[in-house]
Design a protein around this motif. Structure first.
Motif, PDB file in Angstrom:
ATOM      1  N   GLU A  65       7.430  -2.777  15.752  1.00  0.00           N
ATOM      2  CA  GLU A  65       6.428  -2.394  14.758  1.00  0.00           C
ATOM      3  C   GLU A  65       6.605  -0.914  14.374  1.00  0.00           C
ATOM      4  O   GLU A  65       6.886  -0.082  15.221  1.00  0.00           O
ATOM      5  N   TRP A  66       6.433  -0.618  13.084  1.00  0.00           N
ATOM      6  CA  TRP A  66       6.499   0.781  12.650  1.00  0.00           C
ATOM      7  C   TRP A  66       5.370   1.581  13.307  1.00  0.00           C
ATOM      8  O   TRP A  66       4.298   1.032  13.548  1.00  0.00           O
ATOM      9  N   LEU A 121       2.205   4.143  13.933  1.00  0.00           N
ATOM     10  CA  LEU A 121       0.923   4.301  13.236  1.00  0.00           C
ATOM     11  C   LEU A 121       0.718   5.772  12.874  1.00  0.00           C
ATOM     12  O   LEU A 121       1.035   6.661  13.669  1.00  0.00           O
ATOM     13  N   SER A 146      -5.825   4.904   8.554  1.00  0.00           N
ATOM     14  CA  SER A 146      -4.487   4.956   9.135  1.00  0.00           C
ATOM     15  C   SER A 146      -3.596   3.916   8.484  1.00  0.00           C
ATOM     16  O   SER A 146      -4.066   3.061   7.724  1.00  0.00           O
ATOM     17  N   LEU A 147      -2.302   4.018   8.746  1.00  0.00           N
ATOM     18  CA  LEU A 147      -1.355   3.029   8.231  1.00  0.00           C
ATOM     19  C   LEU A 147      -0.072   3.065   9.052  1.00  0.00           C
ATOM     20  O   LEU A 147       0.168   3.986   9.828  1.00  0.00           O
ATOM     21  N   HIS A 148       0.756   2.047   8.865  1.00  0.00           N
ATOM     22  CA  HIS A 148       2.061   2.000   9.527  1.00  0.00           C
ATOM     23  C   HIS A 148       3.133   2.431   8.543  1.00  0.00           C
ATOM     24  O   HIS A 148       3.068   2.089   7.358  1.00  0.00           O
ATOM     25  N   PRO A 170       7.651   3.729   8.645  1.00  0.00           N
ATOM     26  CA  PRO A 170       8.793   4.009   9.516  1.00  0.00           C
ATOM     27  C   PRO A 170       8.996   5.499   9.767  1.00  0.00           C
ATOM     28  O   PRO A 170       9.473   5.892  10.818  1.00  0.00           O
ATOM     29  N   ASP A 171       8.670   6.347   8.765  1.00  0.00           N
ATOM     30  CA  ASP A 171       8.842   7.786   8.958  1.00  0.00           C
ATOM     31  C   ASP A 171       7.792   8.549   8.134  1.00  0.00           C
ATOM     32  O   ASP A 171       7.013   7.946   7.400  1.00  0.00           O
ATOM     33  N   VAL A 218      -2.171   3.520  -0.685  1.00  0.00           N
ATOM     34  CA  VAL A 218      -3.272   2.832  -0.010  1.00  0.00           C
ATOM     35  C   VAL A 218      -4.590   3.595  -0.178  1.00  0.00           C
ATOM     36  O   VAL A 218      -5.630   2.986  -0.380  1.00  0.00           O
TER      37      VAL A 218
END
Lengths: 324, 94
Positions: free
Chosen positions: B4-5, B7, B25-27, B29-30, B41
């Motif tokens: 999972e990416w 948080l 918050s969100l996920h 990768p970087d 979002v």
């Protein structure tokens, strides 16, 4: 009493002291395990509904009748994705992962709102969804902005603000149809005929019945994660929507619908709850299609998630090397 | 299933002159993708002029369990508030 029981009692007392004074529980607070589990299920199913809800309308993006309507519909469907993300993030604060939540949806262990298992047959359905389905959702959701769990309440504040655009654009779209040709008006009426009862069913089973005597509603009210009963909210929705249908010049498909002076509310015919339970169990017109599409989209997107993850790892390694 | 990416916590400055405020918050990768996703979002309607993203696991928080003991020292120091002091009404601009 054993010392551990005393400690549990103190922790429960602290929890109820906050809930009873209309305070908010925050992620790292102590909370009863059943409260946590119930919230995870409720918020997750709400999130699933938002992202599955993108499908019936997304179906019409490429066929919207004008660029204006297309831009509006794109923005609305994008909002639904956003709502799903706010809610998944809120659920994750309770100690469950995003992958777990999606897995529960994909393996049918968690549900989403039964309304999205009905098909959108005509363009008027898109307007009817905005007006009725989002209208019912707002009626359900506004009380949740005051629910006892902080992250859920805050997500609902954002969502309710945005839902208001959804409902108004739907109403305006239907109004345009009802002021158009006879065929357009008939299309709007047909959409109302098909969406009325499923929208009423969105509020869930009636207050009298197994669900209530089982203590579900009572427990959720005690916890401050449900403020009004299903029938109270359904009545509120009907009272709000009937005058709007008159502005549209459309007829609600209920011969027994009439104002009751004594009660100060409209009397109306209840939706078919047997149908509601059938659709929830998986036997609606589109259950298979919705879930299949959802799983396919997830699987088709796997390479994108993997590629972005690989890129991030590579960049991180490069930075580490440069710093060494 | 891939990992999972991570948080990220998202903070948005609504307009110049205001602080960044936590919005959710969100996920991602970087960090770069986190900022882009945060824009989509959390600022679809001009809610912000600036975004911060912070890896969630980089936040150190006080523990809610020690809330009483931790914040107690401020509780009995009412003399830190201007209203603690009685002054004659004739004395202006105090």
């Amino acid at each position: 009493m054993a010392p551990t029981d005393q400690r549990t009692d103190d922790r429960e007392a602290a929890f109820y002291a906050i809930v009873d004074s209309d305070g908010r529980i925050e992620p790292r607070d102590d909370m009863p395990e059943a409260y946590r589990r119930t919230l995870i299920r409720q918020i997750a199913q709400h999130a699933h509904s938002e992202i599955i809800g993108m499908q019936p309308e997304g179906n019409w993006i490429s066929r919207a009748p004008s660029l204006r309507r297309k831009a509006i519909l794109l923005a609305k469907v994008q909002d639904e994705a956003g709502h799903g993300l706010y809610l998944y993030a809120a659920a994750e604060t309770l100690g469950v992962s995003r992958d777990q939540l999606l897995d529960l949806l994909h393996t049918r262990k968690q549900k989403y709102s039964s309304i999205f298992n009905y098909p959108t047959l005509t363009w008027a359905d898109v307007g009817a969804i905005g007006w009725l389905v989002d209208g019912a959702a707002i009626t359900n959701q506004v009380p949740l902005t005051r629910c006892s769990y902080g992250p859920y309440a805050r997500a609902m504040v954002r969502i309710c603000k945005e839902e208001s655009f959804h409902q108004r654009q739907g109403f305006e779209s239907l109004l345009t149809l009802t002021r158009g040709s006879a065929a357009q008006k008939a299309m709007a009426q047909d959409a109302l005929d098909r969406w009325w009862y499923p929208s009423l069913a969105m509020f869930g089973p009636p207050d009298t019945g197994e669900q209530v005597s089982g203590g579900h509603t009572e427990q959720s009210m005690r916890w401050g994660i449900k403020r009004f009963s299903n029938d109270e909210l359904r009545q509120r929705f009907v009272d709000m929507t009937v005058p709007q249908s008159e502005v549209l010049g459309l007829t609600i498909p209920d011969p027994d619908l009439r104002w009751n002076d004594e009660r100060g509310h409209y009397d109306f015919t209840a939706p078919d709850y047997d149908e509601l339970f059938r659709v929830i169990k998986g036997d609606g017109p589109c259950n298979e299609q919705r879930l299949r599409h959802r799983v396919e989209a997830h699987e088709d997107g796997a390479w994108v998630r993997e590629a972005a993850g690989a890129y991030a790892a590579k960049q991180q390694a490069k930075r580490a090397e440069a710093a060494a | 299933m891939s990992a999972e990416w991570p948080l990220w916590e998202v903070f948005v400055r609504a307009k110049r002159g205001l602080s960044h405020i936590h919005v959710g918050s969100l996920h991602a990768p970087d960090a770069t993708m986190a900022v882009r996703n945060a824009r989509d979002v959390y600022t679809r309607r001009g809610e912000g002029v600036s975004i911060w993203v912070v890896p969630s696991d980089q936040i150190t928080a006080s523990s809610p369990d020690e809330k009483d003991a931790f914040f107690d020292p401020a509780g009995d120091k009412v003399y830190r508030h201007p209203t603690f002091y009685d002054v004659p009404v004739e004395a202006k601009h105090l």
